[in-house]
Design an enzyme around this catalytic site. Structure first.
Site, PDB file in Angstrom:
ATOM      1  CG  HIS A  71      -1.981   1.059   1.212  1.00  0.00           C
ATOM      2  ND1 HIS A  71      -3.091   1.055   2.011  1.00  0.00           N
ATOM      3  CD2 HIS A  71      -2.061   2.208   0.503  1.00  0.00           C
ATOM      4  CE1 HIS A  71      -3.815   2.151   1.782  1.00  0.00           C
ATOM      5  NE2 HIS A  71      -3.211   2.857   0.887  1.00  0.00           N
ATOM      6  CD  GLU A 129      -0.100   5.224  -0.792  1.00  0.00           C
ATOM      7  OE1 GLU A 129       0.660   5.273   0.192  1.00  0.00           O
ATOM      8  OE2 GLU A 129      -1.335   5.279  -0.677  1.00  0.00           O
ATOM      9  CG  HIS A 133       1.416   8.706   2.773  1.00  0.00           C
ATOM     10  ND1 HIS A 133       0.786   8.969   3.970  1.00  0.00           N
ATOM     11  CD2 HIS A 133       0.486   8.085   1.992  1.00  0.00           C
ATOM     12  CE1 HIS A 133      -0.464   8.517   3.916  1.00  0.00           C
ATOM     13  NE2 HIS A 133      -0.673   7.980   2.733  1.00  0.00           N
TER      14      HIS A 133
END
Ligand code: NAG
Length: 252
Positions: A71, A129, A133
């Site tokens: 993930h 992603e 992040h």
């Protein structure tokens, strides 16, 4: 004397590196979350606790039957709180090109097997992603690089996530404890937790969709930069499971 094809092959290896800058060398690195340092290119702060998050996707199925998938890698402030989308100017939409241009084709092909979206293009998932992040990781700031080339810090991020994921074989760790996917059996959450904690070296967090396990968090502190530091298994401070005490772990 080198043959022409060998020279070309050698250049293909060297050239991508020649166009990239250099990440900092960290002397006397400090462990994130517990240490202290003002050098945020070598000390991950405030996002010092990194969660390597993996999916067990069964509906729809993604990835190999005998592996969990990636993930992401999420920094948090050592207590479960976190920042997201820290730098819109670095919201790249060309992760595929960046990895290719950097000569990271093996990382890219691994991602095409193990870092998969179940509802959008893989590139869009990787972009998300990274933007959400990756842009919050202090040691990946452009100012940390000498001779910075746009996107090279994202390359460093993806290379690190893939190499870290390879050290966290959730499927195999569970299978080694006799816990394999089944459409009929159920498992105790504590048996899954203890098999994984024993293999990993720190407690993990499993997440469920109702009673079905579908995600896991492994936590790390980092001694030094994300790029070259040592990832040390840590407790997932601030995160909690939502699984019941008896869970399903269905096959893909
Ligand atoms: C990727 O996108 C960034 C931002 O748009 C750009 O600066 C960079 O040159 C691109 N790199 C490649 C290899 O396409």
């Amino acid at each position: 004397m080198l043959s022409l094809s060998k020279t070309a092959a050698a250049l293909a290896v060297i050239l991508p590196l020649a166009f990239a800058g250099t990440a900092p060398t960290c002397t006397n690195p400090q462990l994130s979350c517990s240490g202290s340092s003002t050098n945020t290119c070598c000390f991950n702060t405030p996002g010092g606790l990194f969660q390597q998050v993996q999916f067990w996707d069964t509906d729809p199925v993604t990835g190999p039957d005998t592996s969990w998938t990636i993930h992401g890698l999420w920094p948090n402030n050592c207590d479960g709180t976190y920042s997201e989308n820290c730098d819109k100017t670095r919201a790249y939409t060309n992760i595929t090109q960046l990895l290719t241009a950097a000569g990271q084709t093996s990382t890219l092909s691994y991602m095409k097997s193990y870092w998969l979206s179940d509802d959008e293009s893989d590139e869009a998932f990787w972009d998300h992603e990274w933007e959400t992040h990756g842009t919050c990781i202090s040691t990946l700031k452009p100012s940390c690089y000498t001779g910075y080339t746009p996107g090279e810090e994202a390359v460093d991020f993806f290379v690190k996530v893939v190499s870290l994921f390879k050290t966290l074989p959730t499927y195999t760790w569970l299978a080694n404890a006799g816990i394999t996917p089944s459409s009929s059996k159920t498992y105790s959450l504590s048996a899954m937790n203890s098999a994984l904690e024993k293999a990993f070296g720190a407690p993990v967090i499993l997440l469920c969709d109702s009673s079905t396990v579908y995600e896991i968090y492994y936590a790390f502190d980092v001694m030094g930069s994300l790029q070259s530091g040592t990832f040390v298994p840590a407790t997932n401070t601030g995160s909690k499971t939502n699984c019941p005490s008896t869970v399903k772990y269905p096959p893909k």
